[in-house]
Design a protein around this motif. Structure first.
Motif, PDB file in Angstrom:
ATOM      1  N   SER A   1       0.873  -1.372   0.065  1.00 41.36           N
ATOM      2  CA  SER A   1       0.064  -0.067   0.147  1.00 41.36           C
ATOM      3  C   SER A   1       0.820   1.277   0.092  1.00 41.36           C
ATOM      4  O   SER A   1       0.333   2.432  -0.346  1.00 41.36           O
ATOM      5  N   ASP A   2       2.165   1.307   0.536  1.00 46.38           N
ATOM      6  CA  ASP A   2       3.077   2.433   0.511  1.00 46.38           C
ATOM      7  C   ASP A   2       3.682   2.650  -1.131  1.00 46.38           C
ATOM      8  O   ASP A   2       4.594   3.466  -1.209  1.00 46.38           O
ATOM      9  N   GLY A   3       3.232   1.663  -1.761  1.00 43.80           N
ATOM     10  CA  GLY A   3       4.066   1.596  -3.338  1.00 43.80           C
ATOM     11  C   GLY A   3       5.420   0.918  -3.228  1.00 43.80           C
ATOM     12  O   GLY A   3       6.095   0.833  -4.243  1.00 43.80           O
ATOM     13  N   ASP A   4       5.802   0.323  -1.953  1.00 43.28           N
ATOM     14  CA  ASP A   4       7.128  -0.421  -2.059  1.00 43.28           C
ATOM     15  C   ASP A   4       7.082  -1.972  -2.564  1.00 43.28           C
ATOM     16  O   ASP A   4       6.052  -2.477  -2.706  1.00 43.28           O
ATOM     17  N   VAL A   5       8.085  -2.241  -3.442  1.00 39.80           N
ATOM     18  CA  VAL A   5       8.049  -3.426  -4.099  1.00 39.80           C
ATOM     19  C   VAL A   5       8.794  -4.479  -3.477  1.00 39.80           C
ATOM     20  O   VAL A   5       9.839  -4.397  -2.940  1.00 39.80           O
ATOM     21  N   PHE A   6       8.136  -5.866  -3.492  1.00 37.36           N
ATOM     22  CA  PHE A   6       8.466  -6.867  -2.651  1.00 37.36           C
ATOM     23  C   PHE A   6       8.733  -8.110  -3.791  1.00 37.36           C
ATOM     24  O   PHE A   6       7.987  -8.053  -4.466  1.00 37.36           O
ATOM     25  N   ALA A   7       9.626  -8.892  -3.668  1.00 42.88           N
ATOM     26  CA  ALA A   7      10.066 -10.036  -4.552  1.00 42.88           C
ATOM     27  C   ALA A   7      10.656 -10.980  -3.531  1.00 42.88           C
ATOM     28  O   ALA A   7      11.179 -10.868  -2.620  1.00 42.88           O
ATOM     29  N   ARG A   8      10.266 -12.355  -4.229  1.00 41.75           N
ATOM     30  CA  ARG A   8      10.525 -13.642  -3.205  1.00 41.75           C
ATOM     31  C   ARG A   8      11.523 -14.369  -4.242  1.00 41.75           C
ATOM     32  O   ARG A   8      11.256 -14.684  -5.359  1.00 41.75           O
ATOM     33  N   TRP A   9      12.616 -14.912  -3.537  1.00 45.41           N
ATOM     34  CA  TRP A   9      13.464 -15.846  -4.371  1.00 45.41           C
ATOM     35  C   TRP A   9      13.382 -17.157  -3.238  1.00 45.41           C
ATOM     36  O   TRP A   9      12.959 -16.952  -2.309  1.00 45.41           O
ATOM     37  N   GLU A  10      14.006 -18.276  -3.867  1.00 48.36           N
ATOM     38  CA  GLU A  10      14.342 -19.436  -2.956  1.00 48.36           C
ATOM     39  C   GLU A  10      14.451 -19.188  -1.712  1.00 48.36           C
ATOM     40  O   GLU A  10      14.341 -19.870  -0.655  1.00 48.36           O
ATOM     41  N   SER A  11      15.822 -18.426  -1.626  1.00 52.56           N
ATOM     42  CA  SER A  11      16.305 -18.470  -0.356  1.00 52.56           C
ATOM     43  C   SER A  11      16.242 -17.097   0.607  1.00 52.56           C
ATOM     44  O   SER A  11      16.435 -17.299   1.756  1.00 52.56           O
ATOM     45  N   GLY A  12      15.350 -16.185   0.033  1.00 47.98           N
ATOM     46  CA  GLY A  12      15.249 -14.796   0.828  1.00 47.98           C
ATOM     47  C   GLY A  12      14.059 -14.049  -0.053  1.00 47.98           C
ATOM     48  O   GLY A  12      13.978 -14.297  -1.014  1.00 47.98           O
ATOM     49  N   TRP A  13      13.690 -13.064   0.783  1.00 43.31           N
ATOM     50  CA  TRP A  13      12.809 -11.916   0.274  1.00 43.31           C
ATOM     51  C   TRP A  13      13.500 -10.772   0.167  1.00 43.31           C
ATOM     52  O   TRP A  13      14.246 -10.258   0.847  1.00 43.31           O
ATOM     53  N   PHE A  14      12.905  -9.803  -0.794  1.00 42.61           N
ATOM     54  CA  PHE A  14      13.399  -8.468  -0.854  1.00 42.61           C
ATOM     55  C   PHE A  14      12.400  -7.502  -1.158  1.00 42.61           C
ATOM     56  O   PHE A  14      11.254  -7.776  -1.504  1.00 42.61           O
ATOM     57  N   VAL A  15      12.827  -6.279  -0.449  1.00 43.14           N
ATOM     58  CA  VAL A  15      11.949  -4.993  -0.765  1.00 43.14           C
ATOM     59  C   VAL A  15      12.879  -3.951  -1.348  1.00 43.14           C
ATOM     60  O   VAL A  15      13.956  -3.886  -1.098  1.00 43.14           O
ATOM     61  N   PHE A  16      12.157  -3.316  -2.306  1.00 47.73           N
ATOM     62  CA  PHE A  16      13.091  -2.311  -3.055  1.00 47.73           C
ATOM     63  C   PHE A  16      12.060  -1.153  -2.731  1.00 47.73           C
ATOM     64  O   PHE A  16      10.806  -0.992  -2.777  1.00 47.73           O
ATOM     65  N   GLU A  17      12.905   0.030  -2.125  1.00 50.12           N
ATOM     66  CA  GLU A  17      12.337   1.404  -1.743  1.00 50.12           C
ATOM     67  C   GLU A  17      12.951   2.500  -2.630  1.00 50.12           C
ATOM     68  O   GLU A  17      13.991   2.471  -2.674  1.00 50.12           O
ATOM     69  N   ALA A  18      12.378   3.352  -2.773  1.00 45.53           N
ATOM     70  CA  ALA A  18      12.654   4.888  -3.049  1.00 45.53           C
ATOM     71  C   ALA A  18      12.817   5.632  -1.859  1.00 45.53           C
ATOM     72  O   ALA A  18      11.473   5.885  -1.434  1.00 45.53           O
ATOM     73  N   VAL A  19      13.716   6.197  -1.361  1.00 46.89           N
ATOM     74  CA  VAL A  19      13.790   6.834   0.137  1.00 46.89           C
ATOM     75  C   VAL A  19      14.651   8.286  -0.190  1.00 46.89           C
ATOM     76  O   VAL A  19      15.208   8.198  -1.388  1.00 46.89           O
ATOM     77  N   GLY A  20      14.571   9.020   0.626  1.00 48.78           N
ATOM     78  CA  GLY A  20      15.209  10.264   0.781  1.00 48.78           C
ATOM     79  C   GLY A  20      14.380  11.435   0.525  1.00 48.78           C
ATOM     80  O   GLY A  20      12.919  11.286   0.146  1.00 48.78           O
ATOM     81  N   GLU A  21      14.697  12.552   0.405  1.00 50.89           N
ATOM     82  CA  GLU A  21      13.841  13.795   0.292  1.00 50.89           C
ATOM     83  C   GLU A  21      13.101  13.759  -1.031  1.00 50.89           C
ATOM     84  O   GLU A  21      11.722  14.170  -1.032  1.00 50.89           O
TER      85      GLU A  21
END
Length: 168
Positions: free
Chosen positions: A46-66
């Protein structure tokens, strides 16, 4: 802009040459296009962050900063070693951080279990080419997965426990 360092002495100019960058700005839509181009599945919260899963772990991709100009990619290994193994976990992270350029790795205890994480941050204040963005996303994911795979031999019981829980 000139940055003063060491007691206010003149430092170095960090502004881009010329008046403006010709590179496009970082957006999570561009990150999603990189993932789609590699046929990677992802979800958006809901915040627009992107999540992806692979066999050994998950990831979040965020754009941060001013100006949302910093790409932050965080990964987390699925397995949860017991908190009693925190010294071994910190040693594994320190070994990785000493020997590898990226991603940064760290361990933290949550609810008596260790979370083993990766993180890579890149400031794209002056824009980023498609090729650069793809390189950073793919390299961060691949090297994080390499770190997670190394943990499988460091914490085989935790990994086996996780894998067994997925078979149910």
């Amino acid at each position: 802009m000139t940055v003063g360092i060491f007691g206010g002495k003149k430092g170095f100019d960090v502004s881009p040459s010329g008046s403006a960058s010709n590179l496009p700005s970082l957006t999570l839509d561009r990150v999603k296009k990189v993932l789609e181009g590699e046929s990677f599945s992802y979800q958006v919260d809901s915040d627009g962050d992107v999540f992806a899963r692979w066999e050994s772990g998950w990831f979040v991709f965020e754009a941060v900063g001013e100006k949302k100009e910093i790409l932050t990619i965080r990964g987390q290994w699925y397995a949860r070693p017991p908190a009693i193994d925190i010294v071994r976990a910190v040693d594994a992270c320190n070994d990785w951080n000493r020997d590898k350029l990226w991603p940064k790795t760290y361990a933290r205890v949550v609810d008596d279990q260790i979370r083993l994480c990766t993180e890579h941050n890149v400031d794209y204040e002056f824009g980023v080419s498609d090729e650069q963005l793809k390189q950073h996303v793919i390299c961060t994911v691949q090297t994080s997965i390499s770190f997670f795979e190394s943990l499988e031999s460091d914490f085989p019981h935790a990994w086996d426990t996780y894998r067994a829980s997925q078979e149910d």
